[in-house]
Design an enzyme around this catalytic site. Structure first.
Site, mmCIF file in Angstrom:
data_model
loop_
_atom_site.group_PDB
_atom_site.id
_atom_site.type_symbol
_atom_site.label_atom_id
_atom_site.label_comp_id
_atom_site.label_asym_id
_atom_site.label_seq_id
_atom_site.Cartn_x
_atom_site.Cartn_y
_atom_site.Cartn_z
ATOM 1 C CD1 TRP A 184 -2.602 1.853 0.544
ATOM 2 C CD2 TRP A 184 -1.199 2.488 2.178
ATOM 3 N NE1 TRP A 184 -2.889 3.158 0.872
ATOM 4 C CE2 TRP A 184 -2.044 3.570 1.862
ATOM 5 C CE3 TRP A 184 -0.238 2.645 3.171
ATOM 6 C CZ2 TRP A 184 -1.958 4.803 2.505
ATOM 7 C CZ3 TRP A 184 -0.146 3.873 3.818
ATOM 8 C CH2 TRP A 184 -1.005 4.946 3.489
ATOM 9 C CD GLU A 225 -4.624 -1.259 2.463
ATOM 10 O OE1 GLU A 225 -3.417 -1.398 2.763
ATOM 11 O OE2 GLU A 225 -5.489 -0.892 3.283
ATOM 12 C CE LYS A 227 -6.191 6.179 2.569
ATOM 13 N NZ LYS A 227 -5.246 6.258 3.672
ATOM 14 C CG ASP A 259 -8.548 -0.529 5.009
ATOM 15 O OD1 ASP A 259 -9.623 -0.069 5.445
ATOM 16 O OD2 ASP A 259 -7.465 -0.400 5.609
ATOM 17 C CG HIS A 262 -8.727 2.106 2.164
ATOM 18 N ND1 HIS A 262 -7.468 1.679 1.880
ATOM 19 C CD2 HIS A 262 -8.658 2.700 3.388
ATOM 20 C CE1 HIS A 262 -6.659 1.962 2.892
ATOM 21 N NE2 HIS A 262 -7.362 2.579 3.814
ATOM 22 C CG HIS A 286 -5.833 -3.941 5.847
ATOM 23 N ND1 HIS A 286 -4.968 -2.920 5.559
ATOM 24 C CD2 HIS A 286 -5.067 -5.048 6.067
ATOM 25 C CE1 HIS A 286 -3.727 -3.389 5.582
ATOM 26 N NE2 HIS A 286 -3.759 -4.665 5.879
ATOM 27 C CG ASP A 294 -9.079 5.128 5.826
ATOM 28 O OD1 ASP A 294 -9.508 4.113 6.402
ATOM 29 O OD2 ASP A 294 -7.899 5.251 5.447
ATOM 30 C CG ASP A 296 -7.595 3.421 9.857
ATOM 31 O OD1 ASP A 296 -7.891 2.267 9.504
ATOM 32 O OD2 ASP A 296 -7.050 4.247 9.090
ATOM 33 C CG ASP A 326 -5.039 -1.008 8.718
ATOM 34 O OD1 ASP A 326 -4.351 -0.440 9.595
ATOM 35 O OD2 ASP A 326 -5.101 -0.595 7.538
HETATM 36 C C1 RNT Z 1 -3.777 3.171 5.045
HETATM 37 C C2 RNT Z 1 -3.890 1.718 4.832
HETATM 38 C C3 RNT Z 1 -2.735 0.887 5.328
HETATM 39 C C4 RNT Z 1 -2.220 1.340 6.666
HETATM 40 C C5 RNT Z 1 -1.235 0.398 7.315
HETATM 41 C C6 RNT Z 1 -0.502 1.039 8.436
HETATM 42 O O1 RNT Z 1 -4.918 3.865 4.751
HETATM 43 O O2 RNT Z 1 -5.068 1.243 5.385
HETATM 44 O O3 RNT Z 1 -3.068 -0.427 5.295
HETATM 45 O O4 RNT Z 1 -3.249 1.538 7.572
HETATM 46 O O5 RNT Z 1 -0.409 -0.129 6.377
HETATM 47 ZN ZN ZN Z 2 -5.343 -0.849 5.426
#
Ligand code: RNT
Ligand code: ZN
Length: 418
Positions: A184, A225, A227, A259, A262, A286, A294, A296, A326
């Site tokens: 990523w 990955e 986004k 993820d 994303h 993720h 996003d 988290d 994640d």
């Molecule tokens: C970032 C991605 C990625 C990170 C990690 C730390 O938006 O989700 O996966 O969160 O690699």
């Molecule tokens: Zn991620």
């Protein structure tokens, strides 16, 4: 009623709708879920002093953040004790551990820089997943790494990716479990670019070069990955959904990684999983909790989390989906953040395993949609808590919220003294 009696009663209720709770519990014990090291230190890592970059951000300043490999391992070990189920360790390259006075840049890292992590994982019978770190580093040029127009920059990051493939293979050989290696980057532009394809062509070629490093496809599972956007790169992301999905589809052995933070807010990964499973032998996830963006946040036992788990279980894809958490919340106790997130995902999987999936599918196929709705709503109030309690008992961990007492004590004795 004792716990045992409550479980027996719940088991009977579930059996009446065709669910074998003993089998569900036994199945869940075998499913590895990857726990991300980066919740413990707000994605700081050990190989640089600079800020967190790449369009991601942690917010909050809760005391007790891990500052060294020893502290991070100690904290993670504490959290692992409070979680049921089979765990895998998820590391970023920025968590390399150097000897006193030693330092090599990311293009030169070697397996030996992760030997202490291997020891940590092996002691706990965990596999290891890995991530090259394309953020928080001074060789990011104008916000770009693998898609940079600058040859030298691109080369540095390609070498980093290749080094990570070698390290991933080392992890797999040491632990006896395949290593999922996720690519990523936060490469993108803050404002409207004039060339959207150029960076993507360079990104494509760079990933191809990384994957030209020889590796055993049974041991290393490279992923890409996608986004939508990151902070400071709101207008354009090189590794968009279409880009990464197409890359994975056209490069054998490369998996798409989704993820669930994303995508655009009304898109759901639960619906994307069965779409990808029609085409890819294996995919990766993720699991996070996006709040309006996003963000988290810590994963909870909420509707979309449950829906994601359902799609994996009812499509018989537990062996085809690599699951990793994640998220990173710096505003609450970090050990609790790890524990709540991991336990929530375990609950989601167990709940999916305690769903009469065959019966429900049959209703759909026979277009008994009214009945399907009635059943799906009814199951929501089944005594799932009693099955969860039994699962935790069998795993030797506390089932209810009283695990928090151990965190509180650890905070007092260890974290607040940092
Ligand atoms: C970032 C991605 C990625 C990170 C990690 C730390 O938006 O989700 O996966 O969160 O690699
Ligand atoms: Zn991620």
């Amino acid at each position: 009623m004792t716990q045992k009696e409550r479980y027996e009663a719940a088991k009977e209720m579930y059996a009446a709708i065709g669910v074998d709770t003993d089998a569900a519990i036994a199945a869940l014990k075998e499913i590895p879920v990857s726990l991300h090291c980066w919740q413990g230190d707000d994605v700081t890592g050990f190989d640089h002093d600079g800020p967190l970059t790449g369009g991601i951000q942690t917010t909050g300043d809760y005391p007790g953040k891990a500052r060294t490999p020893e502290e991070l391992m100690q904290d993670m070990a504490k959290a692992l004790e409070l979680m049921p189920g089979k765990k895998k360790l998820n590391l970023h390259a920025s968590y390399a551990i150097f000897e006193e006075g030693e330092y090599v840049d990311r293009d030169k890292i070697e397996p030996k820089h992760f030997a202490k992590w291997v020891e940590f994982a092996k002691e706990r019978n965990m596999g290891i997943d890995f991530n090259p770190t394309f953020f928080s580093h001074d060789k990011i040029k104008d916000g770009l790494t693998l898609s940079s127009p600058d040859e030298e920059t691109r080369k540095f990051w390609i070498e980093h990716g290749k080094a990570c493939i070698r390290i991933s293979e080392y992890f797999a050989k040491e632990t006896g479990m395949p290593c999922v290696m996720n690519i990523w980057t936060g490469d993108g532009y803050k404002d409207i670019p004039a060339d959207r394809m150029g960076p993507r062509m360079r990104y494509k070629e760079s990933i191809e070069e990384i994957l030209s490093e020889p590796f055993d496809k049974n041991l290393v599972k490279p992923c890409v990955e996608s986004k939508v956007f990151g902070i400071g790169v709101e207008s354009y992301t090189a590794g968009s959904a279409e880009f990464t999905l197409s890359f994975a589809a056209t490069h054998e052995g490369c998996l798409p990684l989704m993820d669930n933070g994303h995508y655009h807010p009304t898109e759901v990964v639960s619906d994307k999983i069965p779409a990808l499973l029609c085409f890819f032998p294996e995919i990766a996830l993720h699991i996070t909790r996006p709040v309006r963006w996003d963000s988290d946040h810590v994963v909870l036992f909420d509707d979309e989390t449950k829906e994601i788990a359902k799609e994996i279980v009812r499509n018989d894809a537990l062996g085809r989906v690599y699951m990793a958490l994640d998220y990173f919340d710096a505003g609450i106790n970090r050990i609790s953040a790890w524990t709540v997130g991991f336990r929530s995902w375990q609950k989601a999987l167990l709940s999916a395993l305690c769903t009469p999936n065959q019966e429900l599918k049959k209703m759909q196929e026979e277009n008994r949609m009214t009945e399907l709705m009635v059943w799906q709503e009814d199951i929501k109030t089944y005594p799932f808590g009693d099955v969860w309690e039994e699962y935790c008992r069998q795993c030797g961990v506390i089932a209810d919220k009283s695990w928090f007492e151990a965190v509180r004590q650890y905070e007092e004795e260890v974290l607040l003294k940092r």
